[in-house]
Design a protein around this motif. Structure first.
Motif, PDB file in Angstrom:
ATOM      1  N   LEU A  68     -30.949  -5.938  -6.167  1.00 56.75           N
ATOM      2  CA  LEU A  68     -31.866  -6.819  -6.889  1.00 56.75           C
ATOM      3  C   LEU A  68     -33.261  -6.765  -6.277  1.00 56.75           C
ATOM      4  O   LEU A  68     -34.273  -6.728  -6.995  1.00 56.75           O
ATOM      5  CB  LEU A  68     -31.325  -8.247  -6.870  1.00 56.75           C
ATOM      6  N   SER A  69     -33.317  -6.727  -4.931  1.00 54.99           N
ATOM      7  CA  SER A  69     -34.618  -6.681  -4.251  1.00 54.99           C
ATOM      8  C   SER A  69     -35.366  -5.397  -4.588  1.00 54.99           C
ATOM      9  O   SER A  69     -36.590  -5.420  -4.839  1.00 54.99           O
ATOM     10  CB  SER A  69     -34.426  -6.783  -2.736  1.00 54.99           C
ATOM     11  N   ILE A  70     -34.645  -4.270  -4.590  1.00 52.29           N
ATOM     12  CA  ILE A  70     -35.286  -2.990  -4.896  1.00 52.29           C
ATOM     13  C   ILE A  70     -35.787  -2.970  -6.334  1.00 52.29           C
ATOM     14  O   ILE A  70     -36.879  -2.447  -6.619  1.00 52.29           O
ATOM     15  CB  ILE A  70     -34.297  -1.834  -4.641  1.00 52.29           C
ATOM     16  N   ILE A  71     -35.024  -3.548  -7.258  1.00 53.75           N
ATOM     17  CA  ILE A  71     -35.464  -3.611  -8.659  1.00 53.75           C
ATOM     18  C   ILE A  71     -36.739  -4.433  -8.785  1.00 53.75           C
ATOM     19  O   ILE A  71     -37.707  -4.038  -9.456  1.00 53.75           O
ATOM     20  CB  ILE A  71     -34.347  -4.196  -9.540  1.00 53.75           C
ATOM     21  N   VAL A  72     -36.777  -5.594  -8.102  1.00 56.43           N
ATOM     22  CA  VAL A  72     -37.964  -6.463  -8.154  1.00 56.43           C
ATOM     23  C   VAL A  72     -39.170  -5.779  -7.505  1.00 56.43           C
ATOM     24  O   VAL A  72     -40.285  -5.786  -8.047  1.00 56.43           O
ATOM     25  CB  VAL A  72     -37.658  -7.809  -7.466  1.00 56.43           C
ATOM     26  N   ILE A  73     -38.930  -5.147  -6.347  1.00 55.40           N
ATOM     27  CA  ILE A  73     -40.031  -4.470  -5.642  1.00 55.40           C
ATOM     28  C   ILE A  73     -40.566  -3.315  -6.488  1.00 55.40           C
ATOM     29  O   ILE A  73     -41.785  -3.099  -6.578  1.00 55.40           O
ATOM     30  CB  ILE A  73     -39.555  -3.973  -4.267  1.00 55.40           C
ATOM     31  N   SER A  74     -39.664  -2.544  -7.088  1.00 56.29           N
ATOM     32  CA  SER A  74     -40.096  -1.421  -7.923  1.00 56.29           C
ATOM     33  C   SER A  74     -40.921  -1.905  -9.096  1.00 56.29           C
ATOM     34  O   SER A  74     -41.939  -1.288  -9.466  1.00 56.29           O
ATOM     35  CB  SER A  74     -38.877  -0.652  -8.433  1.00 56.29           C
TER      36      SER A  74
END
Length: 314
Positions: A297-303
């Motif tokens: 989820l964090s990687i999706i938000v950061i991307s």
């Protein structure tokens, strides 16, 4: 040209400290929430058994019938009563109008019955008390044997009643025919001779004729003429009925044995026992699942943020 995978890798490198911090917090929080403070640990007791001496109803197999009986309302209600599961599960049976629904939901979450690949039946019971889990599994086996015996006895009793009624009806018909034959023997002098006595009867009649008892002989011959055929038919039917009666009596005695027999209907190959280690929750699985879910989820938000910044600068 930068590939998509490299761009993602660059993003992870750029935000690695933040991801590590988020990961550390996730591990700490998931470990805390998966502890006994927040989730009641459950202990599992397992039994594996094979059906025995079961006469299936319809087209279902012995294993399928065993599963149906183990999952029946009769066994469920008996376990609820024996272990006072309303109170044990903390369900308010007085003020909660849906307490029965909640109770059954909790029961079926904790108690599972399934067929194995080897045609055996596996019973699993989860409970916060390992002894209660083991006792419930053992009681399920005992209740199954009692219920299956009741079902088999009921089926055998139905068969027994049918055979007994046939036997009684045949006995009544035989008694009526015996009275008719007996009357014809005593009143008309007709005897139930077999083929082996035919020669003796012929000599008897000849002897009577030689002594001048022709009138008696005429009377006897008239009786043979008018009633001999009926007498022969009745006696032959009576012999056939006696043979049928013997066969029915054998079936009757066998059916009675089936009604009175007491057997075990399960072979337990794995006996349930109180577990010394909890089966739920599996802390490491919860932590790993939470960690990877949070990182994803964090990687999706950061991307999404990186793409937004890049597009805004263009």
């Amino acid at each position: 040209m930068v590939t998509k995978e490299k761009s993602l890798f660059d993003i992870i490198l750029k935000w690695k400290k933040s991801l590590l911090i988020v990961g550390g917090l996730t591990i700490a929080l998931s470990s805390l929430f998966s502890s006994a403070w927040f989730i009641t640990p459950l202990f599992k007791s397992t039994a594996i058994l094979y059906p025995a001496n079961i006469i299936p109803f319809g087209s279902e197999s012995e294993t399928e019938q065993m599963i149906q009986v183990l999952q029946s309302d009769a066994i469920t209600d008996s376990l609820i009563r024996i272990f006072n599961l309303n109170e044990h599960y903390g369900i308010d049976s007085t003020n909660d109008p849906f307490h029965r629904t909640h109770l059954l939901e909790q029961f079926h979450d904790n108690v599972t019955v399934k067929k194995t690949e080897y045609e055996s039946v596996q019973v699993e019971v989860l409970d916060k008390d390992p002894k209660v889990a083991s006792d419930m599994a053992n009681n399920m086996i005992k209740l199954f044997d009692a219920k299956e015996q009741q079902l088999q006895k009921q089926k055998a009793m139905e068969k027994y009643i049918v055979v007994k009624n046939q036997l009684n009806r045949l006995q009544s018909e035989m008694d009526s025919m015996e009275l008719i034959v007996q009357g014809m023997r005593t009143e008309d002098g007709l005897l139930d001779y077999s083929l082996q006595t035919e020669y003796a009867m012929r000599n008897y009649l000849k002897s009577v004729a030689e002594r001048g008892n022709g009138k008696n002989l005429d009377s006897f011959l008239e009786k043979l003429k008018t009633k001999g055929g009926k007498f022969l038919i009745i006696t032959e039917n009576l012999w056939r009925m006696r043979s049928q009666f013997a066969d029915l009596k054998e079936k009757h005695d066998e059916a009675l044995k089936e009604v009175n027999k007491k057997l075990s209907y399960s072979n337990v190959v794995v006996k349930p026992f109180p577990a010394d280690k909890k089966s739920y929750p599996v802390r490491w699985l919860i932590v790993v699942t939470a960690l990877f879910s949070t990182w994803l989820l964090s990687i999706i938000v950061i991307s999404a943020l990186e793409n937004y910044r890049q597009n805004s600068h263009e």
